[in-house]
Motif scaffolding. Structure first.
Motif, PDB file in Angstrom:
ATOM      1  N   ARG A   1       0.834  -1.206   0.000  1.00  0.00           N
ATOM      2  CA  ARG A   1       0.000   0.000   0.000  1.00  0.00           C
ATOM      3  C   ARG A   1       0.871   1.259   0.000  1.00  0.00           C
ATOM      4  N   LEU A   2       1.941   1.253   0.788  1.00  0.00           N
ATOM      5  CA  LEU A   2       2.837   2.416   0.850  1.00  0.00           C
ATOM      6  C   LEU A   2       3.525   2.644  -0.492  1.00  0.00           C
ATOM      7  N   VAL A   3       3.968   1.562  -1.126  1.00  0.00           N
ATOM      8  CA  VAL A   3       4.602   1.673  -2.437  1.00  0.00           C
ATOM      9  C   VAL A   3       3.619   2.226  -3.457  1.00  0.00           C
ATOM     10  N   GLU A   4       2.408   1.719  -3.416  1.00  0.00           N
ATOM     11  CA  GLU A   4       1.380   2.147  -4.363  1.00  0.00           C
ATOM     12  C   GLU A   4       1.083   3.637  -4.224  1.00  0.00           C
ATOM     13  N   GLU A   5       1.104   4.118  -2.985  1.00  0.00           N
ATOM     14  CA  GLU A   5       0.804   5.524  -2.740  1.00  0.00           C
ATOM     15  C   GLU A   5       1.987   6.443  -3.022  1.00  0.00           C
ATOM     16  N   SER A   6       3.170   5.845  -3.230  1.00  0.00           N
ATOM     17  CA  SER A   6       4.383   6.647  -3.421  1.00  0.00           C
ATOM     18  C   SER A   6       4.523   7.204  -4.831  1.00  0.00           C
ATOM     19  N   GLY A   7       3.846   6.619  -5.798  1.00  0.00           N
ATOM     20  CA  GLY A   7       3.939   7.110  -7.167  1.00  0.00           C
ATOM     21  C   GLY A   7       3.726   6.015  -8.182  1.00  0.00           C
ATOM     22  N   ASP A   8       3.635   6.415  -9.451  1.00  0.00           N
ATOM     23  CA  ASP A   8       3.370   5.463 -10.526  1.00  0.00           C
ATOM     24  C   ASP A   8       4.634   4.946 -11.198  1.00  0.00           C
ATOM     25  N   GLN A   9       5.729   5.710 -11.137  1.00  0.00           N
ATOM     26  CA  GLN A   9       7.005   5.280 -11.705  1.00  0.00           C
ATOM     27  C   GLN A   9       8.064   5.342 -10.605  1.00  0.00           C
ATOM     28  N   LEU A  10       8.487   4.172 -10.156  1.00  0.00           N
ATOM     29  CA  LEU A  10       9.375   4.103  -8.996  1.00  0.00           C
ATOM     30  C   LEU A  10      10.669   3.363  -9.316  1.00  0.00           C
ATOM     31  N   LEU A  11      11.755   3.838  -8.724  1.00  0.00           N
ATOM     32  CA  LEU A  11      13.065   3.207  -8.850  1.00  0.00           C
ATOM     33  C   LEU A  11      13.553   2.839  -7.456  1.00  0.00           C
ATOM     34  N   LEU A  12      13.742   1.541  -7.203  1.00  0.00           N
ATOM     35  CA  LEU A  12      14.205   1.050  -5.903  1.00  0.00           C
ATOM     36  C   LEU A  12      15.673   0.647  -6.017  1.00  0.00           C
ATOM     37  N   LEU A  13      16.541   1.354  -5.332  1.00  0.00           N
ATOM     38  CA  LEU A  13      17.977   1.086  -5.371  1.00  0.00           C
ATOM     39  C   LEU A  13      18.425   0.519  -4.029  1.00  0.00           C
ATOM     40  N   ARG A  14      18.971  -0.677  -4.050  1.00  0.00           N
ATOM     41  CA  ARG A  14      19.458  -1.316  -2.832  1.00  0.00           C
ATOM     42  C   ARG A  14      20.643  -2.212  -3.200  1.00  0.00           C
ATOM     43  N   PRO A  15      21.478  -2.583  -2.221  1.00  0.00           N
ATOM     44  CA  PRO A  15      22.629  -3.450  -2.508  1.00  0.00           C
ATOM     45  C   PRO A  15      22.194  -4.827  -2.993  1.00  0.00           C
ATOM     46  N   ARG A  16      23.110  -5.569  -3.536  1.00  0.00           N
ATOM     47  CA  ARG A  16      22.841  -6.935  -3.976  1.00  0.00           C
ATOM     48  C   ARG A  16      22.454  -7.799  -2.779  1.00  0.00           C
ATOM     49  N   ARG A  17      21.644  -8.816  -3.046  1.00  0.00           N
ATOM     50  CA  ARG A  17      21.158  -9.763  -2.036  1.00  0.00           C
ATOM     51  C   ARG A  17      20.296  -9.071  -0.982  1.00  0.00           C
ATOM     52  N   PHE A  18      19.626  -8.011  -1.364  1.00  0.00           N
ATOM     53  CA  PHE A  18      18.796  -7.256  -0.427  1.00  0.00           C
ATOM     54  C   PHE A  18      17.336  -7.713  -0.456  1.00  0.00           C
ATOM     55  N   GLY A  19      16.965  -8.507  -1.467  1.00  0.00           N
ATOM     56  CA  GLY A  19      15.590  -8.973  -1.579  1.00  0.00           C
ATOM     57  C   GLY A  19      14.771  -8.200  -2.610  1.00  0.00           C
ATOM     58  N   LYS A  20      15.453  -7.465  -3.489  1.00  0.00           N
ATOM     59  CA  LYS A  20      14.737  -6.649  -4.482  1.00  0.00           C
ATOM     60  C   LYS A  20      13.920  -7.507  -5.440  1.00  0.00           C
ATOM     61  N   SER A  21      14.533  -8.586  -5.938  1.00  0.00           N
ATOM     62  CA  SER A  21      13.845  -9.426  -6.919  1.00  0.00           C
ATOM     63  C   SER A  21      12.637 -10.130  -6.307  1.00  0.00           C
TER      64      SER A  21
END
Length: 225
Positions: free
Chosen positions: A28-48
């Motif tokens: 819900r928080l991500v959805e409210e943050s915007g329509d085009q989002l870029l998430l930058l985090r280190p490798r093995r952080f759980g992004k995928s």
């Protein structure tokens, strides 16, 4: 207790009842943050895995599995209005070969996107009113897909995983790394052209949301003003 070491497939984790820490309330928080989002985090952080979670949550083709996948999770108890509302498509740029000259890398990038579009057409074949034309130039294929979706009741949610993966590999290469990198991100380079197309598509009405993951902002900074 079974831990999903190295596994970034949300659907499989839930189906096999592997250990899962529920962070779906953040949807819900991500959805409210915007329509085009870029998430930058280190490798093995759980992004995928997070991207896979979002893909399963928003995909209209998985609506009949919502209860099984999310029913006992936080977002399952209080879903947003966008739940299972979109066509979804995922590009994984870690699969793009970073070898050869800029033309070879462009070819690998376009083949990957075309294969994703082919899979998209197969998965949603019963929901599309027209065929998607596919071309050697994946940007033309992408434009054809968007044209078809403009006649659909549903919009596209595009997910791009590891957006800077192959570009970073090129940059640190000992074989003309910086030169090849500049050819990809500058002028009409493959990466810059692709993201220009995505930016234009976001204003076309067919592409409604974009979620991108990566490690650093370097590539994005180099292809944008």
């Amino acid at each position: 207790m079974r831990f999903p070491y190295g596994l970034a497939n949300f659907e499989r984790i839930r189906e096999e009842r592997l250990y899962y820490i529920d962070r779906t309330d953040r949807i819900r928080l991500v959805e409210e943050s915007g329509d085009q989002l870029l998430l930058l985090r280190p490798r093995r952080f759980g992004k995928s895995l997070w991207l896979s979670t979002l893909e399963n949550y928003y995909d209209i083709a998985r609506a009949d599995r919502f209860a099984a996948l999310f029913g006992d999770l936080a977002i399952g108890q209080n879903p947003t209005s966008n739940c299972n509302r979109y066509f979804t498509m995922r590009w994984d740029f870690s699969l793009v070969e970073p070898f050869g000259d800029a033309g070879s890398i462009r070819g690998s990038l376009h083949r990957h996107i075309n294969s994703c579009i082919a899979e998209f057409a197969l998965r949603y074949r019963d929901r599309l009113t027209q065929p998607i034309e596919r071309h050697e130039d994946a940007l033309q294929s992408f434009h054809s897909l968007l044209a078809v979706l403009r006649h659909s009741a549903h919009k596209l949610y595009l997910f791009i995983d590891e957006y800077d993966n192959f570009a970073n590999e090129v940059l640190v290469s000992h074989q003309r790394g910086e030169q090849r990198y500049d050819e990809l991100v500058g002028g009409e380079g493959a990466i810059k052209s692709l993201f220009k197309a995505i930016k234009a598509a976001a204003g076309s009405g067919a592409l409604e949301r974009v979620f991108i993951t990566g490690v650093t902002p370097v590539v994005m900074a180099d292809i944008t003003s």
